[in-house]
Design a protein around this motif. Structure first.
Motif, PDB file in Angstrom:
ATOM      1  N   HIS A  38      39.711  45.439  42.535  1.00  0.00           N
ATOM      2  CA  HIS A  38      39.967  44.104  43.068  1.00  0.00           C
ATOM      3  C   HIS A  38      41.475  43.896  43.112  1.00  0.00           C
ATOM      4  O   HIS A  38      42.240  44.751  42.702  1.00  0.00           O
ATOM      5  CB  HIS A  38      39.261  43.019  42.224  1.00  0.00           C
ATOM      6  CG  HIS A  38      40.109  42.457  41.128  1.00  0.00           C
ATOM      7  ND1 HIS A  38      40.124  41.115  40.809  1.00  0.00           N
ATOM      8  CD2 HIS A  38      40.983  43.037  40.276  1.00  0.00           C
ATOM      9  CE1 HIS A  38      40.969  40.912  39.798  1.00  0.00           C
ATOM     10  NE2 HIS A  38      41.490  42.045  39.457  1.00  0.00           N
TER      11      HIS A  38
ATOM     12  N   GLU B 219      39.126  46.962  32.963  1.00  0.00           N
ATOM     13  CA  GLU B 219      39.952  47.007  34.137  1.00  0.00           C
ATOM     14  C   GLU B 219      41.325  47.565  33.781  1.00  0.00           C
ATOM     15  O   GLU B 219      41.943  47.092  32.823  1.00  0.00           O
ATOM     16  CB  GLU B 219      40.107  45.582  34.709  1.00  0.00           C
ATOM     17  CG  GLU B 219      41.089  45.471  35.852  1.00  0.00           C
ATOM     18  CD  GLU B 219      41.354  44.010  36.246  1.00  0.00           C
ATOM     19  OE1 GLU B 219      41.049  43.090  35.446  1.00  0.00           O
ATOM     20  OE2 GLU B 219      41.868  43.804  37.350  1.00  0.00           O
TER      21      GLU B 219
ATOM     22  N   HIS C 114      36.960  38.992  31.449  1.00  0.00           N
ATOM     23  CA  HIS C 114      37.849  39.529  30.415  1.00  0.00           C
ATOM     24  C   HIS C 114      37.462  38.977  29.044  1.00  0.00           C
ATOM     25  O   HIS C 114      37.313  37.769  28.889  1.00  0.00           O
ATOM     26  CB  HIS C 114      39.296  39.158  30.714  1.00  0.00           C
ATOM     27  CG  HIS C 114      39.859  39.942  31.848  1.00  0.00           C
ATOM     28  ND1 HIS C 114      40.489  41.147  31.672  1.00  0.00           N
ATOM     29  CD2 HIS C 114      39.850  39.724  33.184  1.00  0.00           C
ATOM     30  CE1 HIS C 114      40.855  41.632  32.850  1.00  0.00           C
ATOM     31  NE2 HIS C 114      40.482  40.787  33.791  1.00  0.00           N
TER      32      HIS C 114
ATOM     33  N   ASP D 125      36.716  36.772  37.265  1.00  0.00           N
ATOM     34  CA  ASP D 125      37.987  37.021  36.571  1.00  0.00           C
ATOM     35  C   ASP D 125      38.292  35.954  35.511  1.00  0.00           C
ATOM     36  O   ASP D 125      39.430  35.525  35.352  1.00  0.00           O
ATOM     37  CB  ASP D 125      39.142  37.110  37.589  1.00  0.00           C
ATOM     38  CG  ASP D 125      40.305  37.952  37.070  1.00  0.00           C
ATOM     39  OD1 ASP D 125      40.274  38.372  35.895  1.00  0.00           O
ATOM     40  OD2 ASP D 125      41.267  38.174  37.832  1.00  0.00           O
TER      41      ASP D 125
ATOM     42  N   HIS E  73      33.287  40.544  36.723  1.00  0.00           N
ATOM     43  CA  HIS E  73      34.710  40.534  36.322  1.00  0.00           C
ATOM     44  C   HIS E  73      34.974  39.489  35.235  1.00  0.00           C
ATOM     45  O   HIS E  73      35.388  38.362  35.511  1.00  0.00           O
ATOM     46  CB  HIS E  73      35.603  40.276  37.539  1.00  0.00           C
ATOM     47  CG  HIS E  73      37.009  40.760  37.344  1.00  0.00           C
ATOM     48  ND1 HIS E  73      37.570  41.751  38.116  1.00  0.00           N
ATOM     49  CD2 HIS E  73      37.962  40.424  36.448  1.00  0.00           C
ATOM     50  CE1 HIS E  73      38.800  41.990  37.712  1.00  0.00           C
ATOM     51  NE2 HIS E  73      39.071  41.184  36.703  1.00  0.00           N
TER      52      HIS E  73
END
Ligand SMILES: [Zn+2]
Length: 385
Positions: free
Chosen positions: A245, A184, A73, A329, A71
């Motif tokens: 998630h 995502e 970004h 994340d 995860h």
């Protein structure tokens, strides 16, 4: 004659000043608008960075094997180069205050093999954003598993968290085979923006065949009350792997996170995978309101945090050993979220957490489940580094 000399001196001085000013200005990260436009911004995104050699000693209570972060970004390059305050709100802007090379340094520092990387692609700079992905994969084919993340006016009422199937096709056609995943996609309602988009909404039902045809993974962030809708999508698309998630299906019961909805989905749908990425003692820390100093200070005494996280997640991970993935994340909240010192701190904590799981599930959670997902796409193992 004297006037002419004075004039000459003034002209030379002004010219020298202008030359000097231009020289100083050239190529500095953050100077906008850059003379070279988006080409220069993209070049800046791949500038080498001085990556410090990590000094860390892990003891045998830590997991020391490979890791795949599922995860991450990737920041977007600016869509308007004339905006005067790019990156000044503290958010990451690619080529302005964060680079692809910073992400690579992050991985090298903490010894993460590769990441599932969500690359934003949106109007009016679709070709430029796609070029960032293409250049990344040319430079680092073993470090990034690229996901296409295309919102459509999700900040405006009437917008959507994702583009329609036709636009998605066009984006995927630009570089055939480049992307390994779609997401995502945040399917929750945005405050003052796009409405919630249930996983079995018309727009997504048209997208799943595109995903199937290209053999992509799907990564979604579910919204409130989307359990049944998600289960219908899982049931009707059993040949597509869905990762999700988010805590929208995780209510607090007596002060504890109740994971029964999530467990239910995993038990009933072998094509569902859950990403655990908030491992810091039940506190959500990687958000814009938290400073880097606060973040680092939070881990000064990791033991109570570990106890909390183990109480919430250990049994859950061990009951679903093949369907839970490690992630963090990082990369959307602030440029410092990919800094080497942050990487070391967070990663050492993650390795302490994983080291206390049942030895039979540690590697599955750390990287094997992620690698299996990648293998189903390419038919071969591509774990590098
Ligand atoms: Zn995310």
């Amino acid at each position: 004659m004297q006037n002419a000399i004075v004039l000459l001196i003034v002209v030379v001085a002004v010219a020298a000043f202008l030359l000097l000013a231009a020289g100083v200005d050239q190529g500095r990260l953050g100077d906008l608008p850059p003379e070279g436009g988006w080409d220069q911004i993209i070049d800046s995104s791949f500038e080498p960075v001085a990556c410090p050699i990590a000094d860390r000693s892990l003891d045998d209570t830590h997991y020391t094997g490979p890791l795949i972060d599922t995860h991450i970004h990737i920041a977007a390059i600016p869509d308007d180069l004339s905006a005067p305050d790019l990156g000044h709100d503290g958010r990451p802007v690619m080529g302005v205050n964060i680079r692809m090379t910073d992400y690579v340094c992050m991985m090298d520092t903490e010894q993460t093999s590769k990441v599932f990387a969500f690359f934003p692609v949106w109007e009016p700079i679709v070709p430029e954003l796609l070029e960032v992905v293409n250049r990344t994969m040319a430079a680092y084919p073993d470090r990034f598993v690229p996901f296409l993340m295309p919102p459509e006016n999700d900040n405006s009422p009437g917008g959507y968290p994702t583009v329609n199937a036709e636009t998605l096709q066009t984006m995927l056609n630009a570089y055939p085979g480049l992307f390994k995943g779609y997401g995502e996609i945040g399917l929750y309602a945005r405050t003052g923006g796009a409405a919630a988009l249930p996983p079995d909404a018309e727009r997504l039902l048209e997208i799943y065949p595109v995903v199937r045809e290209r053999g992509l993974l799907v990564y979604v962030h579910l919204g409130e009350g989307q359990k049944e809708s998600f289960e219908r999508a899982l049931e009707d698309n059993q040949d597509i792997s869905f990762i999700w998630h988010g805590d929208q299906l995780i209510p607090y019961v007596n002060g504890e996170q109740d994971l029964s909805n999530v467990e239910d989905i995993l038990s009933n749908h072998p094509n569902a995978y859950y990403g655990v990425d908030e491992l810091y003692g039940d506190v959500w820390l990687l958000r814009p309101e938290v400073s880097k100093e606060e973040f680092l200070a939070h881990f000064a005494d990791p033991e109570p945090l570990l106890e909390k996280d183990l109480a919430t997640w250990k049994g859950f991970i061990e009951r679903h050993p093949d369907q839970v993935l490690w992630g963090t994340d990082r990369g959307w909240s602030a440029p410092w979220s990919v800094d080497p010192d942050v990487a070391l701190t967070l990663n050492t904590y993650s390795r302490a957490f994983i080291g206390r799981l049942d030895p039979a599930v540690q590697e599955k959670f750390a990287y094997q489940n992620a690698e299996n997902l990648i293998s189903t796409l390419s038919g071969t193992s591509i774990l590098g580094n």
